[in-house]
Scaffold this active site. Structure first.
Site, short mmCIF file in Angstrom:
data_model
loop_
_atom_site.label_atom_id
_atom_site.label_comp_id
_atom_site.label_asym_id
_atom_site.label_seq_id
_atom_site.Cartn_x
_atom_site.Cartn_y
_atom_site.Cartn_z
N LYS A 77 -2.79 9.71 13.21
CA LYS A 77 -2.47 8.15 13.57
C LYS A 77 -1.73 7.54 12.35
O LYS A 77 -1.84 8.05 11.44
CB LYS A 77 -3.71 7.53 13.97
CG LYS A 77 -4.84 7.51 12.77
CD LYS A 77 -6.12 6.96 13.34
CE LYS A 77 -7.15 6.90 12.19
NZ LYS A 77 -8.26 5.97 12.26
N ARG A 134 -18.17 0.31 17.45
CA ARG A 134 -16.59 -0.29 17.60
C ARG A 134 -16.38 0.23 18.99
O ARG A 134 -17.16 -0.24 19.99
CB ARG A 134 -15.54 0.55 16.54
CG ARG A 134 -16.03 0.03 15.15
CD ARG A 134 -14.88 0.33 14.22
NE ARG A 134 -14.44 1.60 14.69
CZ ARG A 134 -13.51 2.51 13.66
NH1 ARG A 134 -13.23 2.25 12.44
NH2 ARG A 134 -13.06 3.67 14.02
N HIS A 151 -18.05 8.75 16.64
CA HIS A 151 -17.51 8.68 15.34
C HIS A 151 -18.52 8.05 14.42
O HIS A 151 -19.30 7.45 14.59
CB HIS A 151 -16.33 7.47 15.41
CG HIS A 151 -15.38 7.79 14.07
ND1 HIS A 151 -15.00 8.94 13.43
CD2 HIS A 151 -14.69 6.65 13.31
CE1 HIS A 151 -14.15 8.49 12.47
NE2 HIS A 151 -14.11 7.29 12.24
N ARG A 158 -12.43 16.78 13.37
CA ARG A 158 -11.35 15.64 13.27
C ARG A 158 -10.98 15.37 12.10
O ARG A 158 -11.31 13.98 11.76
CB ARG A 158 -11.80 14.46 14.26
CG ARG A 158 -12.01 14.84 15.79
CD ARG A 158 -11.80 13.39 16.61
NE ARG A 158 -12.70 12.55 16.11
CZ ARG A 158 -14.07 12.05 16.12
NH1 ARG A 158 -14.70 12.84 17.11
NH2 ARG A 158 -14.47 11.21 15.60
N TYR A 168 6.84 -12.55 -14.38
CA TYR A 168 6.38 -13.79 -13.86
C TYR A 168 5.03 -14.12 -14.68
O TYR A 168 4.15 -13.48 -14.63
CB TYR A 168 6.29 -13.72 -12.35
CG TYR A 168 7.32 -13.88 -11.60
CD1 TYR A 168 8.43 -14.74 -11.67
CD2 TYR A 168 7.54 -12.71 -10.81
CE1 TYR A 168 9.61 -14.57 -10.88
CE2 TYR A 168 8.66 -12.85 -9.91
CZ TYR A 168 9.93 -13.51 -10.00
OH TYR A 168 10.72 -13.52 -9.30
N CYS A 205 6.33 -7.42 -9.67
CA CYS A 205 7.11 -8.37 -8.89
C CYS A 205 7.36 -7.67 -7.22
O CYS A 205 7.03 -6.59 -7.06
CB CYS A 205 8.39 -8.63 -9.49
SG CYS A 205 7.99 -9.02 -11.26
N MET A 206 8.01 -8.55 -6.74
CA MET A 206 8.37 -8.04 -5.12
C MET A 206 9.29 -6.67 -5.42
O MET A 206 9.04 -5.91 -4.56
CB MET A 206 9.27 -8.89 -4.65
CG MET A 206 9.47 -8.66 -2.92
SD MET A 206 10.35 -9.76 -2.15
CE MET A 206 9.16 -11.12 -1.96
N ASP A 207 10.22 -6.71 -6.38
CA ASP A 207 11.25 -5.51 -6.12
C ASP A 207 11.14 -4.74 -7.46
O ASP A 207 11.87 -3.72 -7.54
CB ASP A 207 12.55 -6.15 -6.24
CG ASP A 207 12.82 -6.90 -5.19
OD1 ASP A 207 12.16 -6.65 -3.92
OD2 ASP A 207 13.34 -8.20 -5.59
C1 PLP Z 1 -12.03 8.32 15.77
C2 PLP Z 1 -11.34 8.83 14.54
N1 PLP Z 1 -11.67 10.19 14.31
C3 PLP Z 1 -11.36 10.97 12.95
C4 PLP Z 1 -11.02 10.09 11.86
C5 PLP Z 1 -10.54 10.89 10.79
O1 PLP Z 1 -11.32 10.32 9.75
P1 PLP Z 1 -10.97 10.82 8.28
O2 PLP Z 1 -9.72 10.45 7.86
O3 PLP Z 1 -12.31 10.09 7.46
O4 PLP Z 1 -11.19 12.02 8.40
C6 PLP Z 1 -10.51 8.80 12.24
C7 PLP Z 1 -10.07 7.89 11.30
O5 PLP Z 1 -10.44 6.97 10.85
C8 PLP Z 1 -10.71 8.27 13.34
O6 PLP Z 1 -10.64 6.96 13.60
#
Ligand code: PLP
Length: 384
Positions: free
Chosen positions: A57, A155, A181, A236, A277, A324-326
């Site tokens: 993701k 959540r 989770h 995961r 700055y 700075c920004m750049d």
């Molecule tokens: C639903 C879910 N599963 C697995 C993960 C992976 O977690 P991590 O990066 O701590 O291994 C995430 C990440 O936040 C997540 O939202």
């Protein structure tokens, strides 16, 4: 200039891009796909009875979802985890055919497109289910569902009291998995982990009592590394595939992302002159400064002002004054520094350079946020 119009000496590029591959980038993120493959293989080996869902993701935690997904699949992952259906569709558009789970969409997401592309979906409520059923009709597709139980994170996830009704309503479809989770898997021994595990077991038993025989998955990176009892059918891992370890274990994970730039200008200033700055830094003696064209618009947190170092010409050197920004300015003392010299802002630490984890510690955040924050149009991303 004539007649008030600007005349270009060169014709503009046909396609405007942020990066001209022929010239040196202002700054670049280097993604080591070999390190990623190593990490995925190592993690998959730690959970030999489970399948591995590589979490890609947020554009692969800032590393590039498509490239990461391909490398992870080559190294032994068999599933991909994305947050939104859009993210999953981007993987499909790149030709990736592995199973993908998408787990959180905006309410008006085009789920029909996702279902038509075989994206598996998470549901946490009867209204989620209704939306998916409607989209499945539109797409003439069969939904594959992962039922999410809220075991304590509060959540997305179904509350235990609504769970039997959800399972009952969902069971006419293909229920691939029951999942959840963890809130504090990175705090080894935290009692919430066992409590969540118990609630997860209970939810699984309820699903079984409705005649459903789903897979189970709950383990993120931290649980994969420290709780083999929670590996179940699929693990995961996210952050660990990128080589960043959320728990203090000594697994051989290799940071995948490094960030570098080059010296744009050097100059000598006399003692007493100040830099950047607010003039918060003043040279105590004559010194050489190296200007680096990377600032907070390029992912260098301004909160690192006064605390950061870079690796330049084999040595860690302090950044003088504010980010700075750049740009940032490096204090190089009496060393002779060549314009164009490589500057490593963070890397895997093997050459003594700062790491993303060090940046996170210095700025009061986690390394997840540092690497995710490196996806910026001005920063070129290259793969090795
Ligand atoms: C639903 C879910 N599963 C697995 C993960 C992976 O977690 P991590 O990066 O701590 O291994 C995430 C990440 O936040 C997540 O939202």
């Amino acid at each position: 200039m004539r007649s008030g119009r600007c005349e270009l000496r060169h014709s503009p590029p046909e396609r405007l891009t942020w990066h001209d591959e022929r010239v040196m980038a202002r700054s670049e993120v280097v993604v080591d796909l070999g390190a990623l493959r190593h990490n995925v293989a190592l993690l998959a080996g730690l959970a030999p009875s489970s399948e591995t869902m590589a979490v890609v993701k947020a554009d692969g935690y800032g590393h590039g979802a498509v490239q990461v997904a391909r490398a992870a699949l080559e190294a032994g992952a068999t599933w991909l985890g994305s947050c939104s259906t859009q993210e999953a569709l981007a993987l499909r558009a790149a030709g990736i055919q592995a199973p993908i789970l998408a787990w959180l969409d905006a309410p008006d997401e085009d789920l029909a497109a996702g279902l038509a592309a075989d994206v598996e979906m998470s549901i946490a409520s009867l209204s989620d289910l209704r939306r998916i059923e409607q989209a499945a009709d539109e797409a003439d597709a069969r939904p594959r569902l992962h039922l999410k139980i809220d075991t304590g994170l509060s959540r997305n996830g179904c509350q235990p009291h609504d769970w039997p009704a959800l399972v009952e309503a969902a069971r006419k479809h293909e229920v691939v998995a029951v999942w959840s989770h963890l809130a504090s898997a990175d705090e080894i021994g935290d009692p919430s982990i066992d409590l969540q595990a118990k609630r997860f077991d209970d939810a699984y038993e309820v699903a079984r009592s409705f005649g459903v025989d789903p897979k189970r998955h709950i383990a993120n990176s931290a649980a994969l590394l420290t709780r083999p009892d929670l590996h179940f059918d699929i693990v995961r891992p996210g952050i660990a595939i990128y080589g960043l370890n959320p728990v203090p274990t000594d697994h051989d994970l290799r940071p995948v992302m490094s960030y570098r730039s080059h010296v744009a200008l050097t100059k000598r200033i006399p003692a007493g002159e100040s830099v950047s700055y607010g003039m918060t830094w003043t040279a105590q003696k004559d010194t050489t400064l190296a200007l680096v064209p990377a600032g907070y618009a390029d992912g260098v947190p301004r909160a690192l002002s006064g605390r950061m170092e870079v690796l330049l010409d084999g040595k860690r050197r302090p950044v003088a004054g504010r980010v700075c920004m750049d740009q940032i300015v490096v204090d190089c003392g009496d060393d002779e520094i060549a314009e164009g010299a490589e500057v490593v802002l963070f890397g895997d630490g093997r050459r003594g350079e700062p790491t993303a984890t060090e940046w996170a510690e210095l700025t009061g955040t986690i390394d997840y946020e540092i690497v995710c924050g490196m996806y910026r149009p001005r920063v070129r991303r290259i793969y090795t």
